[in-house]
Write a protein that holds these residues in place. Sequence first.
Motif, PDB file in Angstrom:
ATOM      1  N   ALA A   1       0.826  -1.212   0.000  1.00 20.20           N
ATOM      2  CA  ALA A   1       0.000   0.000   0.000  1.00 20.20           C
ATOM      3  C   ALA A   1       0.856   1.255   0.000  1.00 20.20           C
ATOM      4  CB  ALA A   1      -0.928  -0.016   1.209  1.00 20.20           C
ATOM      5  N   ALA A   2       1.925   1.261   0.784  1.00 20.85           N
ATOM      6  CA  ALA A   2       2.787   2.450   0.859  1.00 20.85           C
ATOM      7  C   ALA A   2       3.429   2.747  -0.491  1.00 20.85           C
ATOM      8  CB  ALA A   2       3.872   2.243   1.922  1.00 20.85           C
ATOM      9  N   GLN A   3       3.734   1.702  -1.266  1.00 21.57           N
ATOM     10  CA  GLN A   3       4.319   1.919  -2.588  1.00 21.57           C
ATOM     11  C   GLN A   3       3.305   2.506  -3.549  1.00 21.57           C
ATOM     12  OE1 GLN A   3       5.880  -2.303  -2.724  1.00 21.57           O
ATOM     13  NE2 GLN A   3       7.528  -1.283  -3.837  1.00 21.57           N
ATOM     14  N   VAL A   4       2.081   1.951  -3.541  1.00 22.94           N
ATOM     15  CA  VAL A   4       1.039   2.430  -4.453  1.00 22.94           C
ATOM     16  C   VAL A   4       0.755   3.903  -4.212  1.00 22.94           C
ATOM     17  CG1 VAL A   4      -1.369   2.135  -5.150  1.00 22.94           C
ATOM     18  CG2 VAL A   4       0.018   0.130  -4.631  1.00 22.94           C
ATOM     19  N   GLU A   5       0.795   4.328  -2.953  1.00 24.18           N
ATOM     20  CA  GLU A   5       0.474   5.703  -2.612  1.00 24.18           C
ATOM     21  C   GLU A   5       1.659   6.655  -2.794  1.00 24.18           C
ATOM     22  OE1 GLU A   5      -0.875   5.256   1.380  1.00 24.18           O
ATOM     23  OE2 GLU A   5      -2.442   3.839   0.795  1.00 24.18           O
ATOM     24  N   ASN A   6       2.833   6.115  -3.104  1.00 24.60           N
ATOM     25  CA  ASN A   6       4.037   6.936  -3.278  1.00 24.60           C
ATOM     26  C   ASN A   6       4.004   7.635  -4.639  1.00 24.60           C
ATOM     27  OD1 ASN A   6       6.555   8.072  -3.479  1.00 24.60           O
ATOM     28  ND2 ASN A   6       7.685   6.160  -3.200  1.00 24.60           N
ATOM     29  N   PRO A   7       3.913   8.962  -4.691  1.00 21.28           N
ATOM     30  CA  PRO A   7       3.823   9.665  -5.981  1.00 21.28           C
ATOM     31  C   PRO A   7       5.092   9.556  -6.828  1.00 21.28           C
ATOM     32  CG  PRO A   7       4.108  11.233  -4.180  1.00 21.28           C
ATOM     33  CD  PRO A   7       3.900   9.892  -3.550  1.00 21.28           C
ATOM     34  N   HIS A   8       6.222   9.171  -6.214  1.00 18.18           N
ATOM     35  CA  HIS A   8       7.484   9.082  -6.959  1.00 18.18           C
ATOM     36  C   HIS A   8       7.712   7.698  -7.571  1.00 18.18           C
ATOM     37  CE1 HIS A   8       8.404  12.969  -5.276  1.00 18.18           C
ATOM     38  NE2 HIS A   8       8.298  12.499  -4.044  1.00 18.18           N
ATOM     39  N   LEU A   9       6.810   6.749  -7.271  1.00 15.17           N
ATOM     40  CA  LEU A   9       7.028   5.386  -7.759  1.00 15.17           C
ATOM     41  C   LEU A   9       6.999   5.330  -9.279  1.00 15.17           C
ATOM     42  CD1 LEU A   9       7.407   2.376  -7.205  1.00 15.17           C
ATOM     43  CD2 LEU A   9       4.910   2.158  -7.078  1.00 15.17           C
ATOM     44  N   ILE A  10       6.124   6.103  -9.909  1.00 14.21           N
ATOM     45  CA  ILE A  10       6.015   6.037 -11.370  1.00 14.21           C
ATOM     46  C   ILE A  10       7.320   6.452 -12.033  1.00 14.21           C
ATOM     47  CG2 ILE A  10       5.028   8.373 -11.484  1.00 14.21           C
ATOM     48  CD1 ILE A  10       4.249   5.385 -13.792  1.00 14.21           C
ATOM     49  N   THR A  11       7.979   7.480 -11.479  1.00 14.02           N
ATOM     50  CA  THR A  11       9.275   7.919 -12.033  1.00 14.02           C
ATOM     51  C   THR A  11      10.315   6.821 -11.886  1.00 14.02           C
ATOM     52  OG1 THR A  11       8.733  10.195 -11.421  1.00 14.02           O
ATOM     53  CG2 THR A  11      11.039   9.701 -11.924  1.00 14.02           C
ATOM     54  N   ARG A  12      10.318   6.170 -10.724  1.00  8.64           N
ATOM     55  CA  ARG A  12      11.275   5.083 -10.480  1.00  8.64           C
ATOM     56  C   ARG A  12      11.030   3.912 -11.441  1.00  8.64           C
ATOM     57  NH1 ARG A  12      16.132   3.079  -9.412  1.00  8.64           N
ATOM     58  NH2 ARG A  12      16.128   1.340  -7.927  1.00  8.64           N
ATOM     59  N   LEU A  13       9.774   3.544 -11.625  1.00  8.53           N
ATOM     60  CA  LEU A  13       9.434   2.428 -12.515  1.00  8.53           C
ATOM     61  C   LEU A  13       9.853   2.713 -13.949  1.00  8.53           C
ATOM     62  CD1 LEU A  13       5.915   1.361 -11.206  1.00  8.53           C
ATOM     63  CD2 LEU A  13       7.933  -0.089 -11.305  1.00  8.53           C
TER      64      LEU A  13
ATOM     65  N   LYS B   1      -1.796   6.526 -13.941  1.00  9.08           N
ATOM     66  CA  LYS B   1      -0.468   6.911 -14.427  1.00  9.08           C
ATOM     67  C   LYS B   1       0.326   5.672 -14.833  1.00  9.08           C
ATOM     68  CE  LYS B   1      -0.112  11.118 -11.602  1.00  9.08           C
ATOM     69  NZ  LYS B   1       0.623  11.780 -10.484  1.00  9.08           N
ATOM     70  N   PHE B   2       0.245   4.605 -14.018  1.00  7.49           N
ATOM     71  CA  PHE B   2       0.920   3.357 -14.389  1.00  7.49           C
ATOM     72  C   PHE B   2       0.419   2.859 -15.736  1.00  7.49           C
ATOM     73  CE2 PHE B   2       1.136   2.290  -9.572  1.00  7.49           C
ATOM     74  CZ  PHE B   2       2.183   3.169  -9.421  1.00  7.49           C
ATOM     75  N   LYS B   3      -0.896   2.940 -15.900  1.00  9.07           N
ATOM     76  CA  LYS B   3      -1.509   2.434 -17.136  1.00  9.07           C
ATOM     77  C   LYS B   3      -1.078   3.259 -18.343  1.00  9.07           C
ATOM     78  CE  LYS B   3      -4.351  -0.463 -19.082  1.00  9.07           C
ATOM     79  NZ  LYS B   3      -3.981  -1.877 -19.172  1.00  9.07           N
ATOM     80  N   GLN B   4      -1.019   4.575 -18.167  1.00  8.98           N
ATOM     81  CA  GLN B   4      -0.612   5.449 -19.265  1.00  8.98           C
ATOM     82  C   GLN B   4       0.825   5.167 -19.706  1.00  8.98           C
ATOM     83  OE1 GLN B   4      -1.323   9.328 -17.641  1.00  8.98           O
ATOM     84  NE2 GLN B   4      -3.550   9.217 -17.892  1.00  8.98           N
TER      85      GLN B   4
ATOM     86  N   TYR C   1      16.948  -1.103 -17.944  1.00  5.94           N
ATOM     87  CA  TYR C   1      17.114  -2.526 -18.250  1.00  5.94           C
ATOM     88  C   TYR C   1      16.509  -2.909 -19.597  1.00  5.94           C
ATOM     89  CZ  TYR C   1      18.804  -3.236 -13.496  1.00  5.94           C
ATOM     90  OH  TYR C   1      19.549  -3.189 -12.346  1.00  5.94           O
ATOM     91  N   GLN C   2      15.970  -1.902 -20.321  1.00  6.69           N
ATOM     92  CA  GLN C   2      15.419  -2.112 -21.666  1.00  6.69           C
ATOM     93  C   GLN C   2      14.335  -3.198 -21.665  1.00  6.69           C
ATOM     94  OE1 GLN C   2      18.818  -2.871 -24.202  1.00  6.69           O
ATOM     95  NE2 GLN C   2      19.408  -0.718 -24.241  1.00  6.69           N
ATOM     96  N   LEU C   3      13.423  -3.085 -20.711  1.00  5.03           N
ATOM     97  CA  LEU C   3      12.286  -4.013 -20.626  1.00  5.03           C
ATOM     98  C   LEU C   3      11.026  -3.292 -21.096  1.00  5.03           C
ATOM     99  CD1 LEU C   3      11.414  -6.897 -19.540  1.00  5.03           C
ATOM    100  CD2 LEU C   3      10.606  -5.645 -17.513  1.00  5.03           C
ATOM    101  N   PRO C   4      10.284  -3.832 -22.057  1.00  8.04           N
ATOM    102  CA  PRO C   4       9.024  -3.195 -22.476  1.00  8.04           C
ATOM    103  C   PRO C   4       8.075  -3.070 -21.288  1.00  8.04           C
ATOM    104  CG  PRO C   4       9.652  -4.921 -24.025  1.00  8.04           C
ATOM    105  CD  PRO C   4      10.581  -5.042 -22.850  1.00  8.04           C
ATOM    106  N   PRO C   5       7.477  -1.894 -21.052  1.00  8.40           N
ATOM    107  CA  PRO C   5       6.594  -1.726 -19.886  1.00  8.40           C
ATOM    108  C   PRO C   5       5.464  -2.745 -19.830  1.00  8.40           C
ATOM    109  CG  PRO C   5       7.089   0.397 -20.885  1.00  8.40           C
ATOM    110  CD  PRO C   5       7.658  -0.639 -21.797  1.00  8.40           C
TER     111      PRO C   5
END
Length: 732
Positions: A561-573, A609-612, A580-584
Amino acid sequence: MGLSPSARLPIPAMPSWSSTIRHRCSASCSTSDMQEIPAKILLVDDDPGIRLLIQHGLTRAGYQVTEASNGLEALDGFETIKPDLMLIDVSMPQLDGFETVAAIRQRDGGEMIPLVMVTGSDDHESVTKAFHAGATDFITKPINLPILTQRVRYALASAEREQRLRRIHLEQQSACQLAKLGFWRLEIETEALQWSPEAATLLGRSAAMPGTLAALIEEAPAEQRQRLQRAFAQAMTGAAGLNLEMQLTRTGNACIITLQSSPQIEDGVIVGAFQDVTALRAFEDQTLYLVEHDELTNLPNHRLFSRLLADRLERDGDRDASATTRTAILVADINRLHRINDAFGPARGDEVIVAMANRLRQLLPPNSLLCRLESDSFGLAIPLESVDLDAFQARLQTQLELRLQLDGREIYSDCSLGLAIHPDDAQEAAGLIQAAQAAERETNRDQSRRCIRFSEIRAAREEGRVILETDLRRALEKREFFLVYQPQQRLENHRIEGVEALLRWNHAERGIVSPADFIPVLEETGLIHEAGDWILEEAIRQAAEWSRQGLELRMSVNLAAAQVENPHLITRLCGLVKDYQLPPAQLELEITESTAMRVPEQTLLNLRKFKQCGFQIAIDDFGTGYSSMSYLLQFPLDTLKIDRAFVKEITHGKRNRAIVTALSTLSFHLGLTTIAEGIELESQRDYLDALNIDMIQGFMIARPLVPEQLLAFMRAYDADTSASHPSAQASS
């Protein structure tokens, strides 16, 4: 008089679309199965010389031409050869061109065929009369063959476009009827409402649709009207479109509809769509009941009990903020139930469970809650305002001793009890239940005790927790964490298409520590941020490495839950998949239902945002959380994972099969992939396949494997699949 089949003359091959009509096979045919057949033209003229001239020119252009010498022959030819276009002379004996055109338009199939009239006069009156009769086009004599050929080509192309549009329109109409979808129009100044003609029929109404906005709102329940008025008022300013759900409560015509529109307003009018969702909501309600109740005892299950307990604790706190209401949570576990199952069979074990449930119902004080927590345990929530806890505890220990007749023998069964008190032992429902379960488990260590309170073991647990937390802080530094990967199989073709990454801890002294023991500590202490970041990078690195080795697998990673709510996670992902050149799309992010509903608005925003960015999104442990299904399914999901609790008893549990069927059907209509967890038996797999589940994972396929083991497993599995299912392997 007969038709003159000029098609007997040699016709040169003309592959161009301009002189042919493409006849498609069924959807199962490939592109190579398509055939292109020359368009058929029926030439109608009483002058043999003109017929010969036109026939020769059109045949050279690649058309198949048949001739008729008068209007009556033309009508016969229309019925027998089914032409794609007709060229009709105006001046003919017996039936002139105008009458011929009018007659064809009245026949089946005559509405859409191009009818080109050939006339010796180009006066305005003849042209008007030709179009009035139903002509598509006209051309004047003397005939200019190049111009005639172009006019024919244009008429055929226009007819093909018209037919295609007509088919699309019919398909849209059918789709709207199947989806119970219609349209509405609101004039802002007068507030007059207009509905598509079929609206009342789609909604099953005998009464007419509301003609004004006020009449529409009047049909809604009183508690919905203010919300509807605000929404429409905002829409009429152009500030926002409509996206709301309402009930129409007219007697005999009650239904639930959604109303939608864009913010755009044209000429003082809002145009929108409506859909009847009555059946869908009833389906959701039925599914929710099945998901929240135990099949055998019809008691609330863990999910519903947790929510009811949480609601009660919240109400008690709001009711009297100055004095906290005390509540006892008890867990009653049937002792040695597995021995009864082994000796007499699961059906006799079920009789014991039902008997114990009935006894607990009889003993339950007023205003208490009772549920079946797990296969052999029950949960009780008892307000202590008017109950002597010690006396009730003693009564339980004596009254829960059952003597049952099974197969002519007297069987003895009893329960061990664990007790936790709110607010002494925990503040929230989940913590109280866990505390009571932990206390009950202590009775296994001390066989002399039938009931243990959590307060008696709290100190030892807290000491062990402090040590565990200290060790966890060092685990990342010492590289004691590692990931294992459990394969996911698609039932349709038996292919392994993905894996789920699971965290493991190899403690330097204690060995492998159960995730159930340390992951809650990671989350509560905030260490989940550091550990979760390592998990994501390691899983993405491993997926990219496998991809370079030719092993393309979707990597599923659980998010706390703490990760999902972290606004910076999308940038990290985004940075990790780029590095690592992995297709999202090869990374699937899993969230649990309870995580999704902790802060649903923020979760919804982050998931979008993850979906986009192209990541896949799955909801895990579905059916075990506390959410409203209608709210939950607003999330932009790709995959719905069905919890192992519903799979375990699917082979002999009608309600579990009903739940899985309902979830499979709902997922299909929402375009979601379904994955069933915890598959251990082939019989479970067969049931799930019959219930249209897409994918499965569990020990039947493979236990979670370290990377080297997974590579070896995939090599062996691919070889075995190739031998056992050659057609599936060839299609892959």
